[in-house]
Design an enzyme around this catalytic site. Structure first.
Site, PDB file in Angstrom:
ATOM      1  N   CYS A 304       1.191  -1.203  -0.206  1.00 35.81           N
ATOM      2  CA  CYS A 304       0.197   0.228   0.007  1.00 35.81           C
ATOM      3  C   CYS A 304       0.761   1.230  -0.240  1.00 35.81           C
ATOM      4  O   CYS A 304       0.505   1.906  -1.065  1.00 35.81           O
ATOM      5  CB  CYS A 304      -0.522   0.148   0.638  1.00 35.81           C
ATOM      6  SG  CYS A 304      -0.190  -0.224   2.918  1.00 35.81           S
ATOM      7  N   HIS A 352      -2.843   0.657   6.681  1.00 40.26           N
ATOM      8  CA  HIS A 352      -3.426   0.844   5.483  1.00 40.26           C
ATOM      9  C   HIS A 352      -3.451   2.298   4.974  1.00 40.26           C
ATOM     10  O   HIS A 352      -3.633   3.108   5.232  1.00 40.26           O
ATOM     11  CB  HIS A 352      -4.337   0.378   5.035  1.00 40.26           C
ATOM     12  CG  HIS A 352      -4.600  -0.431   3.528  1.00 40.26           C
ATOM     13  ND1 HIS A 352      -4.009  -1.008   2.912  1.00 40.26           N
ATOM     14  CD2 HIS A 352      -5.618   0.210   2.575  1.00 40.26           C
ATOM     15  CE1 HIS A 352      -4.656  -0.712   1.568  1.00 40.26           C
ATOM     16  NE2 HIS A 352      -4.970  -0.543   1.789  1.00 40.26           N
ATOM     17  N   HIS A 364      -5.709   1.900  -4.368  1.00 37.28           N
ATOM     18  CA  HIS A 364      -5.010   1.447  -3.226  1.00 37.28           C
ATOM     19  C   HIS A 364      -4.596  -0.195  -3.458  1.00 37.28           C
ATOM     20  O   HIS A 364      -5.382  -0.627  -4.563  1.00 37.28           O
ATOM     21  CB  HIS A 364      -5.855   1.285  -1.692  1.00 37.28           C
ATOM     22  CG  HIS A 364      -6.782   0.305  -1.860  1.00 37.28           C
ATOM     23  ND1 HIS A 364      -7.144   0.046  -0.155  1.00 37.28           N
ATOM     24  CD2 HIS A 364      -7.810  -0.126  -2.616  1.00 37.28           C
ATOM     25  CE1 HIS A 364      -8.541  -0.740  -0.500  1.00 37.28           C
ATOM     26  NE2 HIS A 364      -8.536  -1.478  -1.543  1.00 37.28           N
TER      27      HIS A 364
END
Length: 392
Positions: A304, A352, A364
């Protein structure tokens, strides 16, 4: 940053993207807790779907957090290794210069020996336990020629420099060893979490996976409705006006509180930011479909924070490697005032991050077994959103 987590809603998956069946099961399972009332184990002792959902979700989030720790340890190890390599090069060069200085003194000692000098000053100097010891005892410098004195000075200087560089190199080598140990530990943690998640998912039958897929479809629809509602609120939000920055009141070491509401100070629109954000988003869109691989920074795969770092690098903006550092690399803004290019962070442990593209959506790299994709920022429920940061 203060917590505002509520019970989680599971996340959607953009239609048409390649997602392995095992990943689909993992993603869809996040809805089960609210779908089934009976969470007791089955008669055969097999974990209930709710238990599998809860454990798999937690394991993937823990793996994401461990991945960021791995990224930090890897970055530290890389920098430390470069430092050690540079120091070892310096030690080698200093040693060579020391050897050259010693050879020059040796030449003077040989000359004294050949001439039968009664006091072979340079030879005695070289045989002393240390240059300082001989200088204190025999007042060497008063008895040598100016050229010999220069050679002795050079030797003493080179010797001190070499000893200092060797000591510094030894210290950095120890730090490198510690960093490598941290890296190994973080890697093992990620692998263990993922292995446990895969083992739990392997207990699901084909029928259970089909049920999860249907639940996931409904959750996608719910997340899409939430994204549309956010887009509506953003369209109705008045444009912010420039305001002076308030004086800091909190401890400089205290993390900023998350801000996902519609109030608070927000930077005024900036055309230069929009231009950079457009470049970052254009890059991110070209990465859609590439696999998530923990620790990866491209170009073939990403985790990420590796994706967000690479996207903003394409726009000429240097972001730190980890979510922990990226969250401090800009200005925190309310979710209702998020603009394309902003970074959206998730979970209390900042495990994240995604790149906001507008209308409640982001690009993402979700987690192992999935691919870079567009998805609602509510993919894991509104309460999972930690904060929004404008990096440039």
């Amino acid at each position: 940053m203060a917590s505002h987590r509520k019970s989680r809603a599971p996340g959607p998956r953009t239609a048409g993207l390649r997602t392995p069946a095992i990943a689909t099961a993992a993603l869809t399972s996040v809805a089960l807790l609210s779908q089934t009332a009976d969470a007791s184990p089955s008669p055969d002792g097999k974990p209930s779907l709710e238990e599998v959902e809860r454990k798999v979700g937690d394991l993937y989030r823990q793996a994401g957090s461990a991945t960021e720790k791995y990224n930090a340890a890897q970055e530290k190890t890389t920098k430390q290794r470069k430092k050690v390599d540079a120091l070892l090069d310096d030690v080698a060069q200093s040693t060579q210069k020391l050897n050259d200085a010693r050879e020059e003194l040796g030449a003077y000692a040989s000359a004294q020996y050949r001439t039968g000098a009664a006091a072979p000053d340079v030879a005695t100097f070289l045989l002393a336990d240390s240059p300082e010891q001989y200088l204190d005892r025999a007042q060497l410098m008063d008895r040598l020629t100016s050229r010999q004195q220069g050679a002795v000075d050079d030797f003493v200087t080179r010797q001190a420099e070499t000893m200092d560089k060797r000591r510094e190199a030894a210290e950095h080598l120890q730090t490198l060893t510690d960093s490598q140990r941290d890296l190994k530990t973080a890697k093992a943690t990620v692998q263990k979490k993922l292995a446990t998640a895969r083992e739990l998912l392997s207990t699901l039958t084909a029928e259970e996976k089909a049920r999860l897929a249907e639940i996931e479809r409904r959750k996608q629809e719910e997340a899409a409705r939430e994204a549309a509602e956010l887009a509506r609120r953003q369209a109705a939000e008045p444009a912010p006006t420039p305001t002076p920055a308030p004086a800091p009141t909190a401890s400089p070491t205290a993390p900023p509180a998350p801000d996902t509401g519609s109030t608070g100070q927000t930077p005024a629109p900036d055309s230069s930011y929009d231009a950079k954000a457009a470049k970052a988003l254009a890059f991110a869109r070209t990465q859609i479909g590439k696999p998530y691989v923990w620790g990866a920074t491209g170009p073939g795969s990403y985790d990420c924070s590796g994706l967000t770092q690479a996207a903003w690098r394409a726009a000429g903006v240097s972001l730190p490697r980890t979510t922990y550092d990226q969250v401090g690399a800009g200005t925190t803004v309310p979710l209702s005032q998020a603009r394309p290019g902003d970074l959206v962070f998730f979970y209390d442990d900042l495990g994240h991050v995604g790149l906001y593209i507008g209308n409640g959506m982001m690009i993402h790299a979700p987690k192992p077994g999935t691919y870079v994709r567009e998805e609602s920022v509510f993919y894991d429920g509104e309460s999972s959103i930690h904060s929004v940061v404008r990096p440039a």
